[in-house]
Design a protein around this motif. Sequence first.
Motif, short mmCIF file in Angstrom:
data_model
loop_
_atom_site.label_atom_id
_atom_site.label_comp_id
_atom_site.label_asym_id
_atom_site.label_seq_id
_atom_site.Cartn_x
_atom_site.Cartn_y
_atom_site.Cartn_z
N LEU A 43 0.81 -1.18 -0.08
CA LEU A 43 -0.21 0.05 0.04
C LEU A 43 0.95 1.20 -0.05
O LEU A 43 1.93 1.31 0.67
N ARG A 44 0.42 2.09 -0.96
CA ARG A 44 1.24 3.58 -0.87
C ARG A 44 0.35 4.65 -0.76
O ARG A 44 -0.65 4.66 -1.51
N THR A 45 0.46 5.58 0.23
CA THR A 45 -0.27 6.64 0.41
C THR A 45 0.56 7.58 0.26
O THR A 45 1.74 7.71 0.25
N PRO A 46 -0.14 8.93 0.41
CA PRO A 46 0.75 10.26 0.60
C PRO A 46 1.90 10.48 1.41
O PRO A 46 3.08 11.09 1.32
N ARG A 47 1.58 9.35 2.60
CA ARG A 47 2.91 9.25 3.60
C ARG A 47 4.13 8.40 3.26
O ARG A 47 4.90 8.51 3.97
N GLY A 48 3.68 7.80 2.08
CA GLY A 48 4.87 6.90 1.75
C GLY A 48 4.27 5.34 1.63
O GLY A 48 2.98 4.99 1.62
N LEU A 49 5.21 4.32 1.38
CA LEU A 49 4.93 3.18 1.36
C LEU A 49 4.62 2.48 2.61
O LEU A 49 4.99 2.82 3.88
N GLY A 50 3.32 1.78 2.54
CA GLY A 50 2.84 1.18 3.95
C GLY A 50 2.97 -0.33 3.97
O GLY A 50 3.78 -0.85 3.53
N SER A 51 1.74 -1.04 4.58
CA SER A 51 1.98 -2.44 4.82
C SER A 51 1.71 -3.21 3.44
O SER A 51 1.25 -2.69 2.54
N SER A 52 1.85 -4.13 3.89
CA SER A 52 1.30 -5.40 2.57
C SER A 52 0.01 -5.89 2.78
O SER A 52 -0.33 -6.19 3.96
N VAL A 53 -0.63 -6.56 1.92
CA VAL A 53 -1.90 -6.98 1.86
C VAL A 53 -1.83 -8.11 0.79
O VAL A 53 -1.02 -8.35 -0.23
N VAL A 54 -2.60 -9.27 0.90
CA VAL A 54 -2.76 -10.28 -0.06
C VAL A 54 -4.16 -10.20 -0.88
O VAL A 54 -5.34 -9.63 -0.27
N LEU A 55 -4.00 -9.98 -2.21
CA LEU A 55 -5.37 -9.87 -3.07
C LEU A 55 -5.69 -11.06 -3.64
O LEU A 55 -4.84 -11.75 -4.35
N LYS A 56 -7.01 -11.48 -3.62
CA LYS A 56 -7.38 -12.35 -4.45
C LYS A 56 -8.16 -11.71 -5.86
O LYS A 56 -9.12 -11.11 -5.42
N CYS A 57 -7.69 -11.91 -7.02
CA CYS A 57 -8.18 -10.98 -7.86
C CYS A 57 -8.68 -11.73 -9.03
O CYS A 57 -8.07 -12.87 -9.45
N LEU A 58 -9.89 -11.68 -9.50
CA LEU A 58 -10.73 -12.42 -10.33
C LEU A 58 -11.06 -11.38 -11.80
O LEU A 58 -11.81 -10.35 -11.45
N PRO A 59 -10.66 -11.56 -12.77
CA PRO A 59 -10.76 -10.73 -13.86
C PRO A 59 -12.20 -11.09 -14.49
O PRO A 59 -12.55 -12.13 -14.47
N ARG A 60 -12.64 -9.96 -15.08
CA ARG A 60 -14.10 -10.21 -15.63
C ARG A 60 -13.92 -11.03 -16.88
O ARG A 60 -12.83 -11.01 -17.51
N PRO A 61 -14.84 -11.78 -17.26
CA PRO A 61 -14.84 -12.77 -18.33
C PRO A 61 -15.01 -12.23 -19.74
O PRO A 61 -15.47 -11.12 -19.98
N ASP A 62 -14.36 -12.76 -20.67
CA ASP A 62 -14.42 -12.36 -22.12
C ASP A 62 -15.19 -13.14 -22.98
O ASP A 62 -15.67 -12.77 -23.93
N THR A 63 -15.61 -14.37 -22.57
CA THR A 63 -16.61 -15.13 -23.36
C THR A 63 -17.60 -15.61 -22.26
O THR A 63 -17.67 -15.48 -21.37
N ALA A 64 -18.58 -16.24 -23.09
CA ALA A 64 -19.88 -17.00 -22.30
C ALA A 64 -19.41 -18.15 -21.41
O ALA A 64 -19.92 -18.11 -20.24
N GLU A 65 -18.49 -18.77 -21.91
CA GLU A 65 -17.99 -19.89 -21.09
C GLU A 65 -17.25 -19.41 -19.79
O GLU A 65 -17.68 -19.84 -18.58
N GLU A 66 -16.34 -18.47 -19.98
CA GLU A 66 -15.84 -17.83 -18.85
C GLU A 66 -16.68 -17.06 -17.90
O GLU A 66 -16.56 -17.02 -16.58
N ALA A 67 -17.92 -16.50 -18.37
CA ALA A 67 -18.96 -15.80 -17.71
C ALA A 67 -19.52 -16.73 -16.64
O ALA A 67 -19.61 -16.27 -15.46
N GLU A 68 -19.72 -17.93 -17.09
CA GLU A 68 -20.26 -18.87 -16.06
C GLU A 68 -19.61 -19.35 -14.92
O GLU A 68 -19.91 -19.40 -13.81
N ASN A 69 -18.12 -19.44 -15.41
CA ASN A 69 -17.08 -19.78 -14.20
C ASN A 69 -16.86 -18.54 -13.29
O ASN A 69 -16.61 -18.70 -12.23
N PHE A 70 -17.03 -17.25 -14.16
CA PHE A 70 -16.74 -16.06 -13.31
C PHE A 70 -17.85 -16.04 -12.15
O PHE A 70 -17.55 -15.75 -10.83
N GLN A 71 -19.29 -16.27 -12.74
CA GLN A 71 -20.17 -16.24 -11.63
C GLN A 71 -20.17 -16.97 -10.34
O GLN A 71 -20.24 -16.71 -9.31
N ARG A 72 -19.68 -18.18 -10.60
CA ARG A 72 -19.62 -19.05 -9.76
C ARG A 72 -18.47 -18.67 -8.86
O ARG A 72 -18.70 -19.16 -7.54
#
Length: 415
Positions: A43-72
């Motif tokens: 994390l970076r704020t106007p005060r400088g570099l801060g603590s760390s976090v873990v992110l679970k990132c799920l990109p939006r789908p590009d195809t209909a097949e991916e859309a079903e998996n994305f919703q689940r």
Amino acid sequence: MTRPSDFPPDRGVVLFTQGDTAYEFYRDLGTGRVGERVLLAQLRTPRGLGSSVVLKCLPRPDTAEEAENFQRARARLEEEVRLARHIQHPRIARIHGLVELTHGLCVVMEHLEGLTLDTLLSVAQARGRYFSESFILHVGAEVAAALDHAHTRTDEAGTPLGIVHRDVNPGRVRLGPRGEVRLTDFGIALSRLTGRVATSFPRAQGDVLYAAPEALLGEAVDARTDLFSLGLTLLEFATGRHLYDPGHLLAEELEARLSKEEQEQVLAASVASLGLELPPFAEDALRCAMVFRSEDVERAAQGLSVPLRDILHTLLRRDPAERFATATELESVLRARQAQQPPYSGEDAVKEVQQALAEADTLLWDIEVPDDEGGISVPVEDEIPTQPASPRDARGPLKTQRHPDEVTTAPGRAT
């Protein structure tokens, strides 16, 4: 959010911002259980570099097949975030929330320093000696406290949520640099949350090597299921032995131990799991879970004190009704046994880990430590506490004293 095609980005690239806080990419931690990218960010704020976090990132789908998996996958992640609001506890890893982005969504989680029991088990095997009973009791009591909190949560109306972690194993328990013990990842927890995602098939969730017999058979699970998994974890961590690795028994001998009714149960569970992405050893684990006996637990716990063996015997009953009824009861028994031992704190646990790291020495290079672990280092030589050799030490390295039931369950462990 950076598109998946752009991964991995350069370190320091801004993944997204919230207000005046920028989330900068630091390291790719791989793929999560529902296909999400798991990232370490700073994390970076106007005060400088801060603590760390873990992110679970799920990109939006590009195809209909991916859309079903994305919703689940989205439903699973949203449920994990909603459940986290009910399990705020100092011994449970925190989830900060879910962020909706143009290109996807991210779950923001606490980044924990320290080492998992999975890594520490590898360290113990590298040095040829496992951790003390005091260490086992300390970790067990802390995890029991975390499970008790989760198991007893209620919703806003006071209705029990019936939370079951379903994936308690050495990789889900972490010792921090100040001796704090944390239980992580309720991502596949069972609960009665409104709108929860139902499991499609009655099958074991999480690591099948640490699943209770009823979970492997696709039967109903409850809090006692988590206690069995904790029992397997503590047994392996204390001895390096695992009930689901009979070692000296051949497949036909395993089959011979099963009654006709048990054989039918195994067959039904195996058929029910066809087409599911279970590891190849899942059926063997199921057979072992069905046939192990009290004498197998006793043999696996050989070398431990009688009180600790008794605790493990109660945890590792095939019939849930014969186990500890609640995590509260288990914690009380573990604390009572701790009170009979010399005082032992989280700081003592860290010192014991540092001692183990120092004794493992160059063999540590053979241990695969996940990228999100660290924070406990080997002290300088004159800071390493000296301990008198125990009777167990006098028998020589554990590597030459291995039990027939000993199993290795992670890369880099001695065989």
